[in-house]
Design an enzyme around this catalytic site. Structure first.
Site: not given
Ligand code: PLP
Length: 394
Positions: A57, A109, A182, A207
């Site tokens: 982690r 988004y 973004d 994407k």
């Protein structure tokens, strides 16, 4: 090959292949970063177990190689990899405290909007969505308690473009504002928000960056060491980590990012130009068309266009649905930014939860079709659109 810190002078294409993944880093001098699956590591000194890698982690060599490469591509200092784009947004809002204010562009988004309106509000954080294509209006919405400015440009699906440098200037004139861009639609290849004044560049790697429709992942690129340390702590604490295999796939995808983006740009522009002339098409939105309201700004602030083309057909929802059914190369599917071409009705997909009046104000109608133009042969794509339009309107 030099260290990722020293790749600054190399061009983007070269960094996409080498940065952060130099063979000197691996015990067998691998050219391809190994997929390290071990969660824990043998500790030679049990009193100093955090000296190197300790637990999956906190850090993982495959993940860190991708983070270094992404940071180098944005000319930033630090990269953090998350299990999805939405996980990055979740991490960012945890930088804020009760009473803080988020100023967001009006068209984001869908998932980002949901996180702001639900989780952020539950934490007692105020949120305003304001039209960021009007810089004056947007800047005047900054409040004394604004801590985060969130910008998505171009926006999805309507491809509205906002001036990153001008908004960065407005953000800088207020203390303590973190300005996030973004950059999912443009990628670091076509747009470099950090060079225009962003504090954090955010990606849904799902994407274009990965580009093959086979990974969900996200990333943040950061320059400020305090913001980086805070985000890293949130990531480790909440367990917002991405699997080594997914990191390997994204790293592989990045190697062809410049080639893919150039082809997406070429195909998207060709499709937009073809559709704009078609008698059954009412409107086409693409930043490469002079009819786009921010055509000049797009040319100034980015070096290319992604493969998204928005089309308003004549007729009703019946024609729009028939058109998508009639397509053969373009597949009826949500998401975008992959090698494969897709067609979708945003009003029935990403924006299904947005009230009709708000949706139509944004420019998304029932019959609006969003094409994600892939990297297939240009003529095959145009021929596919042509036959589908003929069949739909015969
Ligand atoms: C898809 C997308 C996201 C969310 O990313 P996921 O990887 O699906 O969580 C955020 N921003 C933009 C612009 C996107 O297209």
């Amino acid at each position: 090959m030099c260290d990722s810190n020293e790749t600054g002078s190399l061009s983007f294409d070269t960094k996409a292949i080498h940065a952060g993944q130099e063979h000197e880093r691996w015990s067998n001098a691998e050219i391809v970063p190994p997929i390290v699956t071990s969660v824990t590591y043998y500790q030679k000194d049990p009193t100093n177990i955090f000296a190197g890698y300790c637990y999956g982690r906190d850090g993982n060599p495959t993940r860190d190689a991708l983070a270094r490469c992404l940071a180098a591509l944005d000319n930033g200092k630090y990269g953090l990899i998350f299990p999805s784009g939405c996980a990055t947004t979740t991490a960012v809002i945890h930088l804020l405290q009760t009473g803080d204010h988020i100023l967001s562009c009006s068209e984001t988004y869908g998932g980002t909007r949901t996180i702001f309106l639900t989780q952020a509000k539950m934490q007692g954080i105020e949120v305003d969505f304001v039209d960021s294509t009007n810089v004056e209006l947007f800047a005047s919405a900054i409040k004394p308690n604004t801590r985060l400015i969130w910008l998505e440009t171009p926006s999805n699906p309507c491809l509205k473009i906002s001036d990153i440098a001008a908004i960065a200037k407005a953000a800088r004139s207020h203390k303590d504002i973190i300005f996030v861009v973004d950059n999912t639609l443009m990628t670091s290849y076509f747009q470099q928000p950090m060079q225009l004044g962003a504090d954090i560049v955010m990606y849904s790697l799902t994407k274009y960056m990965n580009g093959h429709n086979d990974v969900l992942a996200g990333a943040l690129v950061i320059n400020d060491s305090k913001i980086y340390e805070d985000l890293k702590l949130i990531q480790v604490k909440f367990g917002l980590t991405c699997s080594p295999f997914d990191c390997f796939l994204v790293n592989r995808g990045l190697k062809t990012l410049p080639l893919r983006m150039n082809k997406h740009c070429e195909n998207g522009t060709a499709v937009a130009r073809y559709l704009e002339k078609h008698p059954k098409v009412v409107k086409v939105i693409h930043p490469g068309l002079p009819s786009h309201p921010q055509y000049e700004l797009a040319k100034k602030q980015s070096s290319g266009y992604c493969g998204l083309v928005v089309v308003q057909l004549s007729g009703t929802i019946n024609e729009a649905t028939k058109f998508i059914h009639n397509l053969k190369v373009f597949l009826s599917s949500d998401s975008f930014g992959t090698c494969t071409s897709f067609a979708v009705l945003p009003a029935y997909a990403s924006h299904i939860d947005v009230p009709k009046e708000v949706r139509e104000q944004l420019g998304i109608f029932e019959t609006t079709v969003r094409l994600s133009v892939g990297i297939e042969n240009t003529d095959d794509l145009i021929k596919d659109l042509e036959q589908a339009l003929v069949k739909t309107f015969e």
